[in-house]
Write an enzyme that holds these catalytic residues in place. Structure first.
Site, mmCIF file in Angstrom:
data_model
loop_
_atom_site.group_PDB
_atom_site.id
_atom_site.type_symbol
_atom_site.label_atom_id
_atom_site.label_comp_id
_atom_site.label_asym_id
_atom_site.label_seq_id
_atom_site.Cartn_x
_atom_site.Cartn_y
_atom_site.Cartn_z
ATOM 1 N N ASN A 1 0.753 -1.121 0.084
ATOM 2 C CA ASN A 1 0.022 0.022 -0.148
ATOM 3 C C ASN A 1 0.919 1.322 0.016
ATOM 4 O OD1 ASN A 1 -2.658 -1.375 -0.056
ATOM 5 N ND2 ASN A 1 -2.757 -1.594 2.109
ATOM 6 N N GLU B 1 -8.215 -0.217 5.851
ATOM 7 C CA GLU B 1 -7.601 0.932 4.975
ATOM 8 C C GLU B 1 -6.486 0.546 4.061
ATOM 9 O OE1 GLU B 1 -9.838 3.391 4.799
ATOM 10 O OE2 GLU B 1 -11.008 3.129 6.595
ATOM 11 N N CYS B 2 -6.289 1.080 2.984
ATOM 12 C CA CYS B 2 -5.344 0.933 2.151
ATOM 13 C C CYS B 2 -4.027 1.838 2.359
ATOM 14 C CB CYS B 2 -5.623 1.024 0.681
ATOM 15 S SG CYS B 2 -6.115 2.790 0.525
ATOM 16 N N GLY B 3 -4.352 2.684 3.440
ATOM 17 C CA GLY B 3 -3.223 3.548 3.978
ATOM 18 C C GLY B 3 -3.412 5.158 3.451
#
Length: 244
Positions: free
Chosen positions: A132, A238-240
């Site tokens: 990510n 979350e992907c970041g």
């Protein structure tokens, strides 16, 4: 509060920023999504950008913000591993809504990354986070810098996950102001907005997908699953991009 005062918030420690924004957020909670966008455009500094993953409900925020601020840069971080249906959806919405699409990618191609690091998404939380960082966080940071963004709109909603349940309308992140106009919308409100404006869900919605990211870390929803379990093998939500 003047725009100059809002700019000064970026210099405060995170806790102080949150406290300083609390009163503004109390006011923003009473406004409609359209009013929140208008308020931000009037009170927050430009340049303005909108990010989108072109996921299940992406048409809502893309339409809503673009109607009020035509030609706003729309940032997409393309990993190279999106579903074919996602790329088709991107083309469809870009044409239909006349989006000013700005696509950002990692410096290393997907094939090069696999040669160097292996399949990072199969290497547990640490591998997913590195993946990510390379494919989402760094390209987004580069986009914000190159586009000289000071105010960032995004389409997150509290109902989507526990990690988003307490997010405010207005915050600061990555040195810019972040505005979440539809943060308090539920699924019914999303559906009604799409119907009202002749917009569609992502094509994979009809196949049982509640959330759509990369092909290798997205699962179709099955009975008994929480929505969070459909992404990153349930290890992360979350992907970041929306953390930190």
């Amino acid at each position: 509060m003047s725009q100059l005062d809002l700019n000064a918030l970026n210099e405060l420690p995170k806790v102080d920023r949150v406290l300083a924004l609390a009163e503004i957020n109390a006011q923003l909670e009473t406004l409609s999504a359209e009013e929140r966008v208008a308020w931000a455009l009037e009170n927050l500094p430009g340049e303005y950008v909108l990010s989108s993953s072109f996921g299940i409900q992406a048409a809502v925020s893309l339409h809503l913000v673009n109607q009020i601020r035509p030609d706003i840069p729309v940032i997409l971080t393309d990993t190279g591993y999106l579903f074919p249906e996602t790329y088709q959806f991107i083309d469809e919405l870009t044409d239909k809504l006349k989006l000013n699409l700005k696509v950002y990618r990692a410096g290393e191609s997907p094939a090069w990354q696999e040669a160097r690091y292996g399949k990072l998404w199969e290497q547990g939380v640490e591998g997913i986070e590195k993946y990510n960082d390379i494919n989402k966080v760094e390209p987004m940071n580069r986009a914000l810098k190159e586009l000289k963004a000071q105010t960032w709109f995004a389409g997150l909603r509290r109902e989507q996950s526990g990690s988003r349940a307490h997010l405010p309308v207005l915050a600061t992140q990555r040195g810019v102001f972040k505005v979440l106009p539809i943060i308090d919308w539920d699924n019914r409100t999303v559906y009604q907005y799409l119907q009202k404006h002749g917009l569609k869900y992502h094509p994979l919605w009809d196949q049982g997908y509640l959330s759509v990211g990369d092909t290798h870390t997205t699962r179709k929803w099955e009975p008994g699953m929480a929505e969070e379990e459909t992404r990153f093998f349930g290890l992360k939500r979350e992907c970041g991009l929306h953390e930190g």
